[in-house]
Enzyme design. Structure first.
Site, PDB file in Angstrom:
ATOM      1  N   HIS A 194      15.222  11.901  -8.801  1.00 34.94           N
ATOM      2  CA  HIS A 194      16.415  12.417  -8.129  1.00 34.94           C
ATOM      3  C   HIS A 194      17.452  12.838  -9.168  1.00 34.94           C
ATOM      4  O   HIS A 194      17.607  12.191 -10.208  1.00 34.94           O
ATOM      5  CB  HIS A 194      17.042  11.335  -7.238  1.00 34.94           C
ATOM      6  N   SER A 218       9.351  12.625  -3.029  1.00 33.31           N
ATOM      7  CA  SER A 218       8.797  11.262  -3.069  1.00 33.31           C
ATOM      8  C   SER A 218       9.747  10.259  -2.426  1.00 33.31           C
ATOM      9  O   SER A 218       9.328   9.179  -2.002  1.00 33.31           O
ATOM     10  CB  SER A 218       8.484  10.839  -4.507  1.00 33.31           C
ATOM     11  N   LYS A 274      25.232   6.304   2.927  1.00 31.40           N
ATOM     12  CA  LYS A 274      24.834   5.239   1.989  1.00 31.40           C
ATOM     13  C   LYS A 274      25.529   5.448   0.645  1.00 31.40           C
ATOM     14  O   LYS A 274      26.045   4.504   0.045  1.00 31.40           O
ATOM     15  CB  LYS A 274      23.315   5.245   1.780  1.00 31.40           C
ATOM     16  N   GLN A 303      17.281  15.774  -4.425  1.00 29.26           N
ATOM     17  CA  GLN A 303      16.364  14.648  -4.311  1.00 29.26           C
ATOM     18  C   GLN A 303      14.916  15.091  -4.111  1.00 29.26           C
ATOM     19  O   GLN A 303      14.635  16.011  -3.344  1.00 29.26           O
ATOM     20  CB  GLN A 303      16.804  13.734  -3.160  1.00 29.26           C
ATOM     21  N   THR A 324       0.808  -1.216   0.000  1.00 28.43           N
ATOM     22  CA  THR A 324       0.000   0.000   0.000  1.00 28.43           C
ATOM     23  C   THR A 324       0.846   1.274   0.000  1.00 28.43           C
ATOM     24  O   THR A 324       0.310   2.371  -0.113  1.00 28.43           O
ATOM     25  CB  THR A 324      -0.928   0.029   1.235  1.00 28.43           C
ATOM     26  N   ARG A 358      21.669  -3.899   3.571  1.00 29.95           N
ATOM     27  CA  ARG A 358      22.573  -3.472   2.488  1.00 29.95           C
ATOM     28  C   ARG A 358      24.049  -3.650   2.817  1.00 29.95           C
ATOM     29  O   ARG A 358      24.831  -4.083   1.972  1.00 29.95           O
ATOM     30  CB  ARG A 358      22.298  -2.010   2.116  1.00 29.95           C
ATOM     31  N   VAL A 412       6.227   3.023  -2.915  1.00 33.14           N
ATOM     32  CA  VAL A 412       7.041   2.106  -3.717  1.00 33.14           C
ATOM     33  C   VAL A 412       6.249   0.843  -4.032  1.00 33.14           C
ATOM     34  O   VAL A 412       6.336   0.305  -5.137  1.00 33.14           O
ATOM     35  CB  VAL A 412       8.366   1.765  -2.989  1.00 33.14           C
ATOM     36  N   SER A 471      -4.132  -2.249   7.356  1.00 32.73           N
ATOM     37  CA  SER A 471      -4.578  -2.368   5.958  1.00 32.73           C
ATOM     38  C   SER A 471      -5.138  -3.747   5.621  1.00 32.73           C
ATOM     39  O   SER A 471      -5.707  -3.937   4.548  1.00 32.73           O
ATOM     40  CB  SER A 471      -3.404  -2.067   5.016  1.00 32.73           C
ATOM     41  N   ARG A 502      17.379  17.836  -0.269  1.00 29.83           N
ATOM     42  CA  ARG A 502      15.979  17.628  -0.664  1.00 29.83           C
ATOM     43  C   ARG A 502      15.471  18.909  -1.325  1.00 29.83           C
ATOM     44  O   ARG A 502      15.638  20.002  -0.779  1.00 29.83           O
ATOM     45  CB  ARG A 502      15.144  17.296   0.572  1.00 29.83           C
ATOM     46  N   CYS A 535      18.166   4.397  -3.544  1.00 32.70           N
ATOM     47  CA  CYS A 535      17.766   4.940  -4.852  1.00 32.70           C
ATOM     48  C   CYS A 535      18.856   5.825  -5.470  1.00 32.70           C
ATOM     49  O   CYS A 535      19.163   5.708  -6.662  1.00 32.70           O
ATOM     50  CB  CYS A 535      16.457   5.714  -4.731  1.00 32.70           C
TER      51      CYS A 535
END
Length: 329
Positions: free
Chosen positions: A234, A156, A205, A153, A9, A97, A12, A38, A227, A126
């Site tokens: 991005h 979203s 990251k 960026q 939901t 990661r 992404v 949900s 941002r 991303c």
């Protein structure tokens, strides 16, 4: 293939379903999974309504593949439970990661490292994905020494609450704030939380993930993540110092010949990558390719991609496609 989408939901998750449908992914049974609030609601996929189920029921169903986009805490708790019943998990959070026992995969670059024993596979950040898509062919040819990246960026990347904040501010409506400051008509040098070293998590990251994906610690990456008030996509200003010299025409050719990369680089016609153009596309767009005239063997370029697609959903689906094609699930 019995496929579970965990976090169906979310922003992404919705794009994940769209990408699965667009690419005609071989789904024989689809499990849409979300939080308890949900459960019982429905979501449409290819014209059919599916009832959302909880995580326990999804594990009990033992899907072949589970694509996670439900946050790090959920992934840390539940990905191992799926893996225990034989499910291969592709996780879009930051949880796994940098775990040395888990692969961090961009299919065009390092999917060949995957084996049947990889039951939890990490999807990179991303911003990292679009960066390494452009850097990988150049590193192979010229050997990177140092990368400086400044990001621009979209909201979203933070999620639906941030998108709503931007929309409210543009409309002049007082509403819930995702950020500590207004984002409309502003730029926040603050992506994710600040760490003790003064960098944000997002910046670290970008510093660490490329080394793992390219399996090379001989180059360094330093990042500033910002941002900006764009709804999606991005952008990155990237300065790369190589050990070996290059010709600009060869750089353009190498990038254009890289699957998933498109060069848009013609100042004469004002052709360069922009988030508005990258929207809803899977390619990584590269332009403003030029030599840094202040330092030897150094290149400047501008990289743009849709952060919800190649930066998240599409990359995860491509990993799943690779697993099926190579009979790893």
């Amino acid at each position: 293939m019995r496929v579970a989408v965990v976090g169906a939901t979310g922003m992404v998750g919705e794009v994940m379903l769209k990408v699965l449908a667009e690419r005609n992914f071989p789904v024989t049974e689809l499990l849409l999974v979300a939080s308890e609030r949900s459960v019982g609601k429905t979501l449409a996929y290819k014209g059919k309504d599916y009832t959302i189920i909880g995580l326990s029921d999804a594990v009990a169903a033992q899907p072949d593949i589970a694509i996670f986009s439900a946050g790090g805490d959920t992934s840390l708790e539940w990905a191992p439970k799926f893996a225990e019943v034989g499910t291969t998990v592709i996780d879009n959070s930051s949880a796994w990661r940098m775990d040395p026992t888990k692969k961090l995969v961009v299919p065009e670059i390092n999917a060949n490292e995957l084996t049947t024993t990889d039951k939890i596979i990490a999807n990179p950040n991303c911003s990292t994905i679009q960066l390494v898509m452009a850097l990988a062919p150049l590193h192979k040819k010229y050997q990177m020494k140092r990368v400086l990246v400044s990001t621009y960026q979209s909201v979203s990347g933070t999620g639906v609450k941030a998108v709503r904040q931007l929309e409210n501010e543009i409309a002049g409506i007082q509403g819930e704030m995702a950020y500590p400051y207004p984002i409309s008509r502003n730029a926040l040098p603050h992506c994710d939380v600040f760490l003790e070293n003064g960098y944000t998590k997002e910046e670290m990251k970008l510093a660490r993930e490329p080394q793992k994906i390219l399996d090379d610690r001989t180059f360094s990456v330093s990042a500033t993540a910002v941002r900006i008030p764009t709804a999606g996509g991005h952008s990155e200003s990237v300065n790369v110092e190589f050990l070996n010299d290059f010709e600009l025409n060869e750089v353009r050719r190498l990038l254009n010949d890289t699957p998933g990369v498109t060069v848009q680089d013609n100042p004469d016609t004002n052709t360069y990558p922009m988030p508005i153009y990258a929207h809803d596309k899977d390619e990584v767009f590269v332009g403003r390719i030029r030599r840094d005239e202040t330092q030897r063997n150094t290149l400047n370029m501008w990289i743009v991609s849709d952060n919800l697609r190649k930066g998240a959903a599409t990359n995860a689906v491509q990993i799943a496609e690779y697993l099926i094609k190579n009979q790893l699930v």
